[in-house]
Design an enzyme around this catalytic site. Sequence first.
Site, PDB file in Angstrom:
ATOM      1  N   ASP A 134       5.927  -6.231  10.236  1.00 42.64           N
ATOM      2  CA  ASP A 134       5.322  -5.103  10.930  1.00 42.64           C
ATOM      3  C   ASP A 134       4.263  -5.595  11.913  1.00 42.64           C
ATOM      4  O   ASP A 134       3.893  -6.773  11.907  1.00 42.64           O
ATOM      5  CB  ASP A 134       4.714  -4.109   9.918  1.00 42.64           C
ATOM      6  CG  ASP A 134       3.946  -4.796   8.788  1.00 42.64           C
ATOM      7  OD1 ASP A 134       3.496  -5.944   8.982  1.00 42.64           O
ATOM      8  OD2 ASP A 134       3.786  -4.189   7.723  1.00 42.64           O
ATOM      9  N   HIS A 182       3.809   1.107  -1.027  1.00 43.45           N
ATOM     10  CA  HIS A 182       4.466   0.859   0.266  1.00 43.45           C
ATOM     11  C   HIS A 182       4.978  -0.578   0.377  1.00 43.45           C
ATOM     12  O   HIS A 182       4.477  -1.497  -0.264  1.00 43.45           O
ATOM     13  CB  HIS A 182       3.572   1.252   1.451  1.00 43.45           C
ATOM     14  CG  HIS A 182       2.416   0.345   1.740  1.00 43.45           C
ATOM     15  ND1 HIS A 182       1.267   0.787   2.352  1.00 43.45           N
ATOM     16  CD2 HIS A 182       2.216  -0.971   1.515  1.00 43.45           C
ATOM     17  CE1 HIS A 182       0.430  -0.214   2.503  1.00 43.45           C
ATOM     18  NE2 HIS A 182       0.979  -1.300   1.999  1.00 43.45           N
ATOM     19  N   GLU A 236       5.464   3.992   4.081  1.00 47.92           N
ATOM     20  CA  GLU A 236       4.624   4.742   3.152  1.00 47.92           C
ATOM     21  C   GLU A 236       5.480   5.659   2.275  1.00 47.92           C
ATOM     22  O   GLU A 236       6.664   5.887   2.585  1.00 47.92           O
ATOM     23  CB  GLU A 236       3.607   5.579   3.953  1.00 47.92           C
ATOM     24  CG  GLU A 236       2.722   4.753   4.891  1.00 47.92           C
ATOM     25  CD  GLU A 236       1.610   3.978   4.190  1.00 47.92           C
ATOM     26  OE1 GLU A 236       1.672   3.770   2.960  1.00 47.92           O
ATOM     27  OE2 GLU A 236       0.667   3.564   4.879  1.00 47.92           O
TER      28      GLU A 236
HETATM   29  P1  PGA Z   1      -2.214  -7.202   0.360  1.00 50.25           P
HETATM   30  O1  PGA Z   1      -1.322  -6.117   1.098  1.00 50.25           O
HETATM   31  O2  PGA Z   1      -1.357  -8.387   0.149  1.00 50.25           O
HETATM   32  O3  PGA Z   1      -3.330  -7.454   1.321  1.00 50.25           O
HETATM   33  O4  PGA Z   1      -2.662  -6.581  -0.921  1.00 50.25           O
HETATM   34  C1  PGA Z   1      -0.050  -5.837   0.618  1.00 50.25           C
HETATM   35  C2  PGA Z   1       0.457  -4.556   1.245  1.00 50.25           C
HETATM   36  O5  PGA Z   1      -0.356  -3.630   1.447  1.00 50.25           O
HETATM   37  O6  PGA Z   1       1.656  -4.472   1.520  1.00 50.25           O
END
Ligand code: PGA
Length: 253
Positions: A77, A149, A154
């Site tokens: 993304d 997510h 989401e």
């Molecule tokens: P994080 O994010 O590795 O910073 O916890 C993961 C995500 O939100 O997909």
Amino acid sequence: MEHPAPAVTGEPQVVVVDDAAAAGRIVAATISDTVRRAPTCRLGLATGSTPLPAYRLLVAELRGTGAFARVQAFLLDEYVGLAATDPASYRATIRRELTDELGVPPASVHAPDPGSGRHADLDAACADYERLLGDGVDLQLLGIGRNGHLGFNEPGTPFDTTTHVVTLSDTTRADNARFFPTPEAVPTHAVTQGLGTIRRARHLLLAATGAAKADAVAAALEGPLDVSCPASALRLHPRVTVVLDRAAAGALS
Ligand code: PGA
């Protein structure tokens, strides 16, 4: 690497280890194993905090070896409205944390490019990235959000979505504010690979560490197969490895 990549069983394979460092060793071993077997592979990379221990290990062990020189890297993304040179963009982040260090040529690091040039038309940015991903990457590394997510898909996102524009939820913007000078600076929109895009990968590798992820992990692996938990879509894929530390596995039955 000293920790062998887990074998593939055809069922989601869940590996629980003591802590985030041990999870990082398994993730790093799985990535390096994939690249050793197929040096020109297509590697799906994730940003965020969870992959960092794995990325640091890969850099420490493989920097200067040229092992990743022929890899094609694809991000999950990217924010809308940040230039590729903005340090908070995911393109800049992955180059800084991993691909520049491993000698992946910048031209081999691919991401959605929303908001600039031809891609001021966000639909064109999505369509071009979806086309570039073709029949999918060989290995896709994934984190999981506290709300379940995957990428920026989401809750409520259909399981067959392709690359698309999303409005970021307040939770996600708050979670990501730590990477920006002020909370207001977090972009409101992003372009993400869809759940259908992600599911085209040959092998999915989800990593989650810390107690804050425990409920999302349990919902993904043991809850209903439902769009209320986007990560439950993993269970539709024939080859999934889930690497958890004890805290992230804490709500599994
Ligand atoms: P994080 O994010 O590795 O910073 O916890 C993961 C995500 O939100 O997909």
